[in-house]
Design a protein around this motif. Structure first.
Motif, PDB file in Angstrom:
ATOM      1  N   LEU A 146      -7.811  10.944  -0.080  1.00  0.00           N
ATOM      2  CA  LEU A 146      -7.460  10.688  -1.475  1.00  0.00           C
ATOM      3  C   LEU A 146      -6.653  11.864  -2.002  1.00  0.00           C
ATOM      4  O   LEU A 146      -7.047  13.022  -1.791  1.00  0.00           O
ATOM      5  N   PRO A 147      -5.526  11.619  -2.666  1.00  0.00           N
ATOM      6  CA  PRO A 147      -4.686  12.713  -3.157  1.00  0.00           C
ATOM      7  C   PRO A 147      -5.449  13.647  -4.092  1.00  0.00           C
ATOM      8  O   PRO A 147      -6.144  13.206  -5.000  1.00  0.00           O
ATOM      9  N   LYS A 148      -5.349  14.930  -3.832  1.00  0.00           N
ATOM     10  CA  LYS A 148      -5.942  15.996  -4.646  1.00  0.00           C
ATOM     11  C   LYS A 148      -7.470  15.953  -4.667  1.00  0.00           C
ATOM     12  O   LYS A 148      -8.098  16.632  -5.473  1.00  0.00           O
ATOM     13  N   PHE A 149      -8.060  15.130  -3.832  1.00  0.00           N
ATOM     14  CA  PHE A 149      -9.522  15.077  -3.738  1.00  0.00           C
ATOM     15  C   PHE A 149      -9.984  15.423  -2.335  1.00  0.00           C
ATOM     16  O   PHE A 149     -11.018  16.055  -2.161  1.00  0.00           O
ATOM     17  N   GLY A 150      -9.218  15.006  -1.324  1.00  0.00           N
ATOM     18  CA  GLY A 150      -9.550  15.332   0.055  1.00  0.00           C
ATOM     19  C   GLY A 150     -10.041  14.128   0.839  1.00  0.00           C
ATOM     20  O   GLY A 150      -9.977  12.987   0.388  1.00  0.00           O
ATOM     21  N   TRP A 151     -10.545  14.408   2.032  1.00  0.00           N
ATOM     22  CA  TRP A 151     -11.025  13.357   2.928  1.00  0.00           C
ATOM     23  C   TRP A 151     -12.447  12.949   2.537  1.00  0.00           C
ATOM     24  O   TRP A 151     -13.292  13.791   2.244  1.00  0.00           O
ATOM     25  N   VAL A 152     -12.672  11.644   2.535  1.00  0.00           N
ATOM     26  CA  VAL A 152     -14.004  11.099   2.275  1.00  0.00           C
ATOM     27  C   VAL A 152     -14.351  10.121   3.399  1.00  0.00           C
ATOM     28  O   VAL A 152     -13.467   9.460   3.958  1.00  0.00           O
ATOM     29  N   LYS A 153     -15.619  10.043   3.724  1.00  0.00           N
ATOM     30  CA  LYS A 153     -16.069   9.125   4.773  1.00  0.00           C
ATOM     31  C   LYS A 153     -16.458   7.788   4.155  1.00  0.00           C
ATOM     32  O   LYS A 153     -16.970   7.730   3.036  1.00  0.00           O
ATOM     33  N   MET A 154     -16.215   6.722   4.896  1.00  0.00           N
ATOM     34  CA  MET A 154     -16.557   5.382   4.429  1.00  0.00           C
ATOM     35  C   MET A 154     -17.124   4.568   5.575  1.00  0.00           C
ATOM     36  O   MET A 154     -16.914   4.884   6.754  1.00  0.00           O
ATOM     37  N   VAL A 155     -17.835   3.515   5.232  1.00  0.00           N
ATOM     38  CA  VAL A 155     -18.389   2.601   6.230  1.00  0.00           C
ATOM     39  C   VAL A 155     -17.278   1.625   6.603  1.00  0.00           C
ATOM     40  O   VAL A 155     -17.034   0.624   5.934  1.00  0.00           O
ATOM     41  N   TYR A 156     -16.591   1.922   7.692  1.00  0.00           N
ATOM     42  CA  TYR A 156     -15.401   1.150   8.103  1.00  0.00           C
ATOM     43  C   TYR A 156     -15.858  -0.077   8.889  1.00  0.00           C
ATOM     44  O   TYR A 156     -15.717  -0.161  10.107  1.00  0.00           O
ATOM     45  N   HIS A 157     -16.427  -1.065   8.170  1.00  0.00           N
ATOM     46  CA  HIS A 157     -17.066  -2.197   8.844  1.00  0.00           C
ATOM     47  C   HIS A 157     -16.061  -3.219   9.368  1.00  0.00           C
ATOM     48  O   HIS A 157     -16.414  -4.037  10.226  1.00  0.00           O
ATOM     49  N   ARG A 158     -14.827  -3.215   8.855  1.00  0.00           N
ATOM     50  CA  ARG A 158     -13.803  -4.093   9.419  1.00  0.00           C
ATOM     51  C   ARG A 158     -12.460  -3.384   9.345  1.00  0.00           C
ATOM     52  O   ARG A 158     -12.117  -2.772   8.323  1.00  0.00           O
ATOM     53  N   PRO A 159     -11.689  -3.403  10.436  1.00  0.00           N
ATOM     54  CA  PRO A 159     -10.423  -2.664  10.469  1.00  0.00           C
ATOM     55  C   PRO A 159      -9.343  -3.364   9.645  1.00  0.00           C
ATOM     56  O   PRO A 159      -9.378  -4.580   9.427  1.00  0.00           O
ATOM     57  N   ILE A 160      -8.395  -2.584   9.199  1.00  0.00           N
ATOM     58  CA  ILE A 160      -7.242  -3.124   8.470  1.00  0.00           C
ATOM     59  C   ILE A 160      -6.322  -3.799   9.476  1.00  0.00           C
ATOM     60  O   ILE A 160      -5.993  -3.215  10.520  1.00  0.00           O
ATOM     61  N   PRO A 161      -5.891  -5.046   9.225  1.00  0.00           N
ATOM     62  CA  PRO A 161      -5.050  -5.757  10.199  1.00  0.00           C
ATOM     63  C   PRO A 161      -3.737  -5.021  10.461  1.00  0.00           C
ATOM     64  O   PRO A 161      -3.229  -4.277   9.615  1.00  0.00           O
ATOM     65  N   ASP A 162      -3.200  -5.250  11.652  1.00  0.00           N
ATOM     66  CA  ASP A 162      -1.919  -4.637  12.029  1.00  0.00           C
ATOM     67  C   ASP A 162      -0.804  -5.174  11.128  1.00  0.00           C
ATOM     68  O   ASP A 162      -0.752  -6.361  10.812  1.00  0.00           O
ATOM     69  N   GLY A 163       0.099  -4.289  10.760  1.00  0.00           N
ATOM     70  CA  GLY A 163       1.222  -4.671   9.918  1.00  0.00           C
ATOM     71  C   GLY A 163       0.980  -4.483   8.434  1.00  0.00           C
ATOM     72  O   GLY A 163       1.925  -4.544   7.641  1.00  0.00           O
ATOM     73  N   PHE A 164      -0.255  -4.252   8.039  1.00  0.00           N
ATOM     74  CA  PHE A 164      -0.575  -4.056   6.626  1.00  0.00           C
ATOM     75  C   PHE A 164      -0.530  -2.565   6.282  1.00  0.00           C
ATOM     76  O   PHE A 164      -0.935  -1.725   7.075  1.00  0.00           O
ATOM     77  N   LYS A 165      -0.028  -2.266   5.095  1.00  0.00           N
ATOM     78  CA  LYS A 165       0.037  -0.901   4.589  1.00  0.00           C
ATOM     79  C   LYS A 165      -0.902  -0.756   3.395  1.00  0.00           C
ATOM     80  O   LYS A 165      -0.983  -1.637   2.556  1.00  0.00           O
ATOM     81  N   VAL A 166      -1.584   0.382   3.336  1.00  0.00           N
ATOM     82  CA  VAL A 166      -2.492   0.650   2.217  1.00  0.00           C
ATOM     83  C   VAL A 166      -1.659   1.123   1.032  1.00  0.00           C
ATOM     84  O   VAL A 166      -0.945   2.127   1.121  1.00  0.00           O
ATOM     85  N   LYS A 167      -1.739   0.405  -0.070  1.00  0.00           N
ATOM     86  CA  LYS A 167      -0.927   0.713  -1.247  1.00  0.00           C
ATOM     87  C   LYS A 167      -1.708   1.492  -2.304  1.00  0.00           C
ATOM     88  O   LYS A 167      -1.242   2.520  -2.780  1.00  0.00           O
TER      89      LYS A 167
END
Length: 406
Positions: A146-167
């Motif tokens: 997260l910008p200006k906050f740093g890395w945070v851990k999350m429960v990554y229970h399902r992966p983001i599909p290929d070709g998708f960008k996080v906006k």
């Protein structure tokens, strides 16, 4: 195409304290900007021809609109340096929220419907913050940057599909912890099947006896999650009411009550997703009524209507169908329960009459199944032939009635 994936965050104790601090600062800024809007509105809303000859109006100033309040943020950081710790885009989103609620109060939404007067947010009432933009590759395994906050851990229970960008990313505080909602985007647009090429359409009639009944006669039982949890919720609510305001016991009881309500909401939402998936896996077109849920929520059946959650289910159904290239059609519910799905004649009946018996063609069917068939016929544009829709025609009026299909 855009989609939203929600993950639970696993924050450290220091990260939780920092995030709570950000939310409290944003709450104060939100209240200040909203008060500035109200102050200007009270001083400048009077028409010129309505002013008396002698009046003591304060010196008029420019309208504190979105861009005006946005330009005040650099000065805010100079006067209160601790606001410089918050990312600039997060602060700008706070200004955007104030602008949105105030415009809906004065002008209304896209349909012209005005909302009530915006309220100032008390302590703990500002529950989410938005990062409108993220850096490149913000997700690394089960970690999110997260910008200006740093890395945070999350429960990554399902992966983001290929070709998708996080906006964007929205951090939300819920009774059982913090969650992040990632808005992902893909440039591809799914092709929607035309209405004239559907091969297996279905019509559904929403109800309170059963959650929905299909035009083929099958039904989905209504779960009544809130009704079943009412006894437990009442007990926890009583503990909240009896505890002293501001005490630690009250805070614990409020958190427990929030978790209980969240469990009801989560189980209902899971049921909606599974029901929608079952419909779209077997049918390429789903026809349903265009319900006025706000109107139904003002009747004596309000608790049962809101417990069923028809609005959330229909939204999930349409969204999943659009992503899969399938169709959902909302039709006018007028006379769908009264008209005969076999001959089209109107057969008046009261709400207590649960069997449709047509005196014109002799067609007999369950009331809700008949309504579901009418909904399907309206969506497709012509009667859909099936074995269940055939009825024996009477000889010279009312003849023999076929046996019920259910």
């Amino acid at each position: 195409m855009r989609a939203a994936y929600q993950y639970r965050l696993r924050l450290t104790k220091q990260q939780t304290i920092e995030l709570e601090r950000w939310l409290e600062m944003l709450r104060c800024q939100y209240n200040y900007l909203l008060a500035d809007r109200f102050s200007w509105y009270e001083q400048n809303r009077c028409a010129i021809n309505a002013c008396p000859l002698v009046c003591h109006l304060p010196e008029l100033r420019d309208n504190p609109d979105y861009y005006y309040q946005k330009r005040t943020l650099p000065q805010l950081k100079k006067n209160r340096p601790w606001y410089g710790e918050i990312h600039a885009h997060v602060l700008q989103d706070c200004v955007k929220r104030v602008d949105l609620v105030f415009k809906r109060y004065l002008k209304g939404d896209c349909n012209g419907k005005r909302s009530g007067r915006p309220r100032f947010k008390g302590k703990g009432r500002y529950r989410s913050l938005t990062f409108p933009s993220l850096g490149k590759n913000p997700v690394d395994g089960n970690s999110l940057k997260l910008p200006k906050f740093g890395w945070v851990k999350m429960v990554y229970h399902r992966p983001i599909p290929d070709g998708f960008k996080v906006k964007t990313a929205i951090i939300t505080r819920k009774p059982d912890g913090f969650y992040v909602t990632l808005s992902i985007q893909d440039d591809t647009v799914p092709e929607v099947i035309p209405v004239d090429k559907v091969s297996n359409p279905i019509g559904i009639d929403m109800g309170l006896k059963s959650f929905l009944i299909k035009s083929d006669g099958t039904e989905v039982e209504i779960p009544k999650y809130y009704r079943k949890a009412q006894k437990r919720l009442k007990k926890i609510q009583k503990a909240v009411s009896r505890s002293q305001k501001g005490s630690n016991n009250r805070k614990k009881a409020v958190i427990k009550l929030g978790k209980a309500h969240k469990k009801v909401a989560d189980t209902r939402k899971d049921f909606h997703f599974k029901t929608a998936k079952g419909l779209l896996d077997n049918h390429d077109l789903v026809a349903h009524e265009k319900l006025s849920i706000k109107g139904l929520a003002k009747t004596r059946m309000a608790k049962s209507v809101l417990d069923a959650g028809w609005g959330q289910f229909l939204l999930i159904l349409s969204t999943k169908a659009e992503k899969a290239g399938l169709l959902t059609v909302a039709v006018n519910p007028r006379n769908t329960s009264q008209n005969c799905s076999n001959c089209g004649k109107k057969v008046p009946k009261k709400l207590k009459d649960r069997i449709h018996s047509c005196p014109y063609c002799g067609y007999v069917e369950d009331r809700d199944v008949n309504a579901a068939k009418n909904i399907l016929n309206l969506a497709v544009g012509h009667p859909v032939s099936s074995k269940a829709c055939r009825a024996t025609k009477p000889l010279g009026g009312v003849g023999k009635k076929p046996a019920l299909s259910r």
